[in-house]
Design a protein around this motif. Structure first.
Motif, PDB file in Angstrom:
ATOM      1  N   LYS A  65      -6.804   3.434   1.850  1.00  0.00           N
ATOM      2  CA  LYS A  65      -7.479   3.599   0.556  1.00  0.00           C
ATOM      3  C   LYS A  65      -6.858   4.737  -0.233  1.00  0.00           C
ATOM      4  CE  LYS A  65     -12.045   1.726   1.592  1.00  0.00           C
ATOM      5  NZ  LYS A  65     -13.475   2.039   1.864  1.00  0.00           N
ATOM      6  N   GLY A  66      -6.607   4.476  -1.504  1.00  0.00           N
ATOM      7  CA  GLY A  66      -6.020   5.483  -2.373  1.00  0.00           C
ATOM      8  C   GLY A  66      -4.499   5.549  -2.304  1.00  0.00           C
ATOM      9  N   ARG A  67      -3.908   4.854  -1.328  1.00  0.00           N
ATOM     10  CA  ARG A  67      -2.441   4.859  -1.192  1.00  0.00           C
ATOM     11  C   ARG A  67      -1.845   3.469  -1.400  1.00  0.00           C
ATOM     12  NH1 ARG A  67      -0.138   5.984   3.525  1.00  0.00           N
ATOM     13  NH2 ARG A  67      -1.874   5.208   4.787  1.00  0.00           N
ATOM     14  N   PHE A  68      -2.561   2.447  -0.962  1.00  0.00           N
ATOM     15  CA  PHE A  68      -2.077   1.063  -1.070  1.00  0.00           C
ATOM     16  C   PHE A  68      -2.875   0.329  -2.139  1.00  0.00           C
ATOM     17  CE2 PHE A  68      -0.434   0.411   3.570  1.00  0.00           C
ATOM     18  CZ  PHE A  68       0.282   1.596   3.465  1.00  0.00           C
ATOM     19  N   THR A  69      -2.187  -0.585  -2.822  1.00  0.00           N
ATOM     20  CA  THR A  69      -2.842  -1.428  -3.820  1.00  0.00           C
ATOM     21  C   THR A  69      -2.437  -2.872  -3.605  1.00  0.00           C
ATOM     22  OG1 THR A  69      -2.801   0.371  -5.444  1.00  0.00           O
ATOM     23  CG2 THR A  69      -3.185  -1.849  -6.274  1.00  0.00           C
ATOM     24  N   ILE A  70      -3.420  -3.738  -3.484  1.00  0.00           N
ATOM     25  CA  ILE A  70      -3.157  -5.166  -3.335  1.00  0.00           C
ATOM     26  C   ILE A  70      -3.303  -5.832  -4.690  1.00  0.00           C
ATOM     27  CG2 ILE A  70      -5.553  -5.733  -2.735  1.00  0.00           C
ATOM     28  CD1 ILE A  70      -4.403  -7.836  -0.781  1.00  0.00           C
ATOM     29  N   ALA A  71      -2.442  -6.804  -4.944  1.00  0.00           N
ATOM     30  CA  ALA A  71      -2.481  -7.507  -6.217  1.00  0.00           C
ATOM     31  C   ALA A  71      -1.944  -8.929  -6.018  1.00  0.00           C
ATOM     32  CB  ALA A  71      -1.644  -6.765  -7.258  1.00  0.00           C
ATOM     33  N   ARG A  72      -2.102  -9.751  -7.024  1.00  0.00           N
ATOM     34  CA  ARG A  72      -1.561 -11.106  -6.981  1.00  0.00           C
ATOM     35  C   ARG A  72      -1.270 -11.581  -8.390  1.00  0.00           C
ATOM     36  NH1 ARG A  72      -5.799 -14.739  -4.123  1.00  0.00           N
ATOM     37  NH2 ARG A  72      -4.473 -16.476  -4.846  1.00  0.00           N
ATOM     38  N   ASP A  73      -0.316 -12.497  -8.479  1.00  0.00           N
ATOM     39  CA  ASP A  73       0.023 -13.138  -9.740  1.00  0.00           C
ATOM     40  C   ASP A  73      -0.079 -14.637  -9.498  1.00  0.00           C
ATOM     41  OD1 ASP A  73       1.188 -14.275 -11.980  1.00  0.00           O
ATOM     42  OD2 ASP A  73       2.728 -12.780 -12.158  1.00  0.00           O
ATOM     43  N   ASN A  74      -1.185 -15.232  -9.902  1.00  0.00           N
ATOM     44  CA  ASN A  74      -1.397 -16.644  -9.611  1.00  0.00           C
ATOM     45  C   ASN A  74      -0.400 -17.546 -10.339  1.00  0.00           C
ATOM     46  OD1 ASN A  74      -3.457 -16.065  -7.866  1.00  0.00           O
ATOM     47  ND2 ASN A  74      -5.106 -16.694  -9.232  1.00  0.00           N
ATOM     48  N   ALA A  75       0.090 -17.102 -11.487  1.00  0.00           N
ATOM     49  CA  ALA A  75       1.078 -17.901 -12.209  1.00  0.00           C
ATOM     50  C   ALA A  75       2.379 -18.010 -11.421  1.00  0.00           C
ATOM     51  CB  ALA A  75       1.342 -17.299 -13.581  1.00  0.00           C
ATOM     52  N   LYS A  76       2.645 -17.000 -10.602  1.00  0.00           N
ATOM     53  CA  LYS A  76       3.865 -16.996  -9.796  1.00  0.00           C
ATOM     54  C   LYS A  76       3.594 -17.347  -8.339  1.00  0.00           C
ATOM     55  CE  LYS A  76       6.249 -13.528 -12.631  1.00  0.00           C
ATOM     56  NZ  LYS A  76       6.905 -12.192 -12.632  1.00  0.00           N
ATOM     57  N   SER A  77       2.351 -17.619  -8.009  1.00  0.00           N
ATOM     58  CA  SER A  77       1.970 -17.912  -6.619  1.00  0.00           C
ATOM     59  C   SER A  77       2.468 -16.836  -5.671  1.00  0.00           C
ATOM     60  CB  SER A  77       2.508 -19.285  -6.182  1.00  0.00           C
ATOM     61  OG  SER A  77       1.922 -20.315  -6.933  1.00  0.00           O
ATOM     62  N   THR A  78       2.259 -15.602  -6.054  1.00  0.00           N
ATOM     63  CA  THR A  78       2.779 -14.477  -5.279  1.00  0.00           C
ATOM     64  C   THR A  78       1.733 -13.384  -5.152  1.00  0.00           C
ATOM     65  OG1 THR A  78       5.021 -14.947  -6.059  1.00  0.00           O
ATOM     66  CG2 THR A  78       4.629 -12.776  -5.103  1.00  0.00           C
ATOM     67  N   GLY A  79       1.679 -12.802  -3.974  1.00  0.00           N
ATOM     68  CA  GLY A  79       0.833 -11.648  -3.739  1.00  0.00           C
ATOM     69  C   GLY A  79       1.694 -10.423  -3.478  1.00  0.00           C
ATOM     70  N   TYR A  80       1.095  -9.256  -3.634  1.00  0.00           N
ATOM     71  CA  TYR A  80       1.839  -8.002  -3.470  1.00  0.00           C
ATOM     72  C   TYR A  80       0.990  -6.977  -2.730  1.00  0.00           C
ATOM     73  CZ  TYR A  80       4.391 -10.123  -7.357  1.00  0.00           C
ATOM     74  OH  TYR A  80       5.087 -10.993  -8.156  1.00  0.00           O
ATOM     75  N   LEU A  81       1.691  -6.075  -2.075  1.00  0.00           N
ATOM     76  CA  LEU A  81       1.056  -4.899  -1.505  1.00  0.00           C
ATOM     77  C   LEU A  81       1.922  -3.703  -1.889  1.00  0.00           C
ATOM     78  CD1 LEU A  81      -1.309  -3.870   0.264  1.00  0.00           C
ATOM     79  CD2 LEU A  81       0.311  -3.862   2.180  1.00  0.00           C
ATOM     80  N   GLN A  82       1.447  -2.922  -2.833  1.00  0.00           N
ATOM     81  CA  GLN A  82       2.149  -1.714  -3.257  1.00  0.00           C
ATOM     82  C   GLN A  82       1.704  -0.571  -2.357  1.00  0.00           C
ATOM     83  OE1 GLN A  82       4.522  -1.209  -5.903  1.00  0.00           O
ATOM     84  NE2 GLN A  82       4.708   0.704  -4.753  1.00  0.00           N
ATOM     85  N   MET A  83       2.657   0.031  -1.685  1.00  0.00           N
ATOM     86  CA  MET A  83       2.360   1.100  -0.733  1.00  0.00           C
ATOM     87  C   MET A  83       2.994   2.392  -1.228  1.00  0.00           C
ATOM     88  SD  MET A  83       2.936  -0.965   2.843  1.00  0.00           S
ATOM     89  CE  MET A  83       4.709  -1.071   2.625  1.00  0.00           C
ATOM     90  N   THR A  84       2.204   3.426  -1.385  1.00  0.00           N
ATOM     91  CA  THR A  84       2.702   4.720  -1.826  1.00  0.00           C
ATOM     92  C   THR A  84       2.310   5.797  -0.834  1.00  0.00           C
ATOM     93  OG1 THR A  84       0.722   5.198  -3.134  1.00  0.00           O
ATOM     94  CG2 THR A  84       2.505   4.026  -4.242  1.00  0.00           C
ATOM     95  N   ASN A  85       2.951   6.956  -0.961  1.00  0.00           N
ATOM     96  CA  ASN A  85       2.667   8.082  -0.078  1.00  0.00           C
ATOM     97  C   ASN A  85       2.648   7.644   1.388  1.00  0.00           C
ATOM     98  OD1 ASN A  85       2.120  10.749   0.521  1.00  0.00           O
ATOM     99  ND2 ASN A  85      -0.085  10.561   0.192  1.00  0.00           N
ATOM    100  N   LEU A  86       3.663   6.925   1.784  1.00  0.00           N
ATOM    101  CA  LEU A  86       3.717   6.367   3.132  1.00  0.00           C
ATOM    102  C   LEU A  86       3.831   7.462   4.188  1.00  0.00           C
ATOM    103  CD1 LEU A  86       5.933   3.303   2.314  1.00  0.00           C
ATOM    104  CD2 LEU A  86       3.733   3.185   3.496  1.00  0.00           C
ATOM    105  N   GLU A  87       3.205   7.179   5.322  1.00  0.00           N
ATOM    106  CA  GLU A  87       3.174   8.099   6.452  1.00  0.00           C
ATOM    107  C   GLU A  87       3.789   7.418   7.672  1.00  0.00           C
ATOM    108  OE1 GLU A  87      -1.025   8.562   6.794  1.00  0.00           O
ATOM    109  OE2 GLU A  87      -1.221   9.739   4.925  1.00  0.00           O
ATOM    110  N   PRO A  88       4.278   8.191   8.620  1.00  0.00           N
ATOM    111  CA  PRO A  88       4.838   7.559   9.833  1.00  0.00           C
ATOM    112  C   PRO A  88       3.845   6.619  10.516  1.00  0.00           C
ATOM    113  CG  PRO A  88       5.468   9.855   9.738  1.00  0.00           C
ATOM    114  CD  PRO A  88       4.509   9.634   8.595  1.00  0.00           C
TER     115      PRO A  88
END
Length: 124
Positions: A65-88
């Motif tokens: 929470k607060g670091r990852f963001t899930i999203a989708r683009d139904n027009a492109k039939s694609t989902g995403y997971l944006q990951m920031t401030n990654l940790e080991p």
């Protein structure tokens, strides 16, 4: 049935960012939820995030929470997971999954189709 293929993993330093993608095929994509799970070496697969068919995130694991963001683009039939401030501790194989229903879930049995997995390694 929707099929999914995940991609976008790689090697990043601590504090870095990555965006994972989930390319889907199937006419029912717009009507089902998407989820992301991960499995670290020697550990069980765990839930990361889910998003409902309309594009509203349902759930995030507390650890992301607060670091990852899930999203989708139904027009492109694609989902995403944006990951920031990654940790080991985020090092794992990440899996996209197509849900059985409109709303997402942290339970893996609520998903009917899984990607092959994409490796994320966060160096310390």
């Amino acid at each position: 049935q929707v099929q999914v293929v995940d991609s976008g993993g790689g090697l990043v330093p601590t504090g870095g960012s990555l965006r994972l993608s989930c390319a889907a095929s199937g006419r029912t994509f717009n009507f089902i939820a998407l989820g992301w799970f991960r499995q670290a070496p020697g550990k069980e697969r765990e839930f990361v995030a889910s998003i409902n068919s309309h594009g509203t995130p349902d759930n995030y694991a507390d650890s992301v929470k607060g670091r990852f963001t899930i999203a989708r683009d139904n027009a492109k039939s694609t989902g995403y997971l944006q990951m920031t401030n990654l940790e080991p501790e985020d090092t794992a194989v990440y899996y996209c999954a197509a849900g059985r229903f409109q709303f997402g879930s942290p339970r893996d049995y609520d998903y009917s189709s899984w990607g092959q997995g994409t490796q994320v390694i966060v160096s310390s």
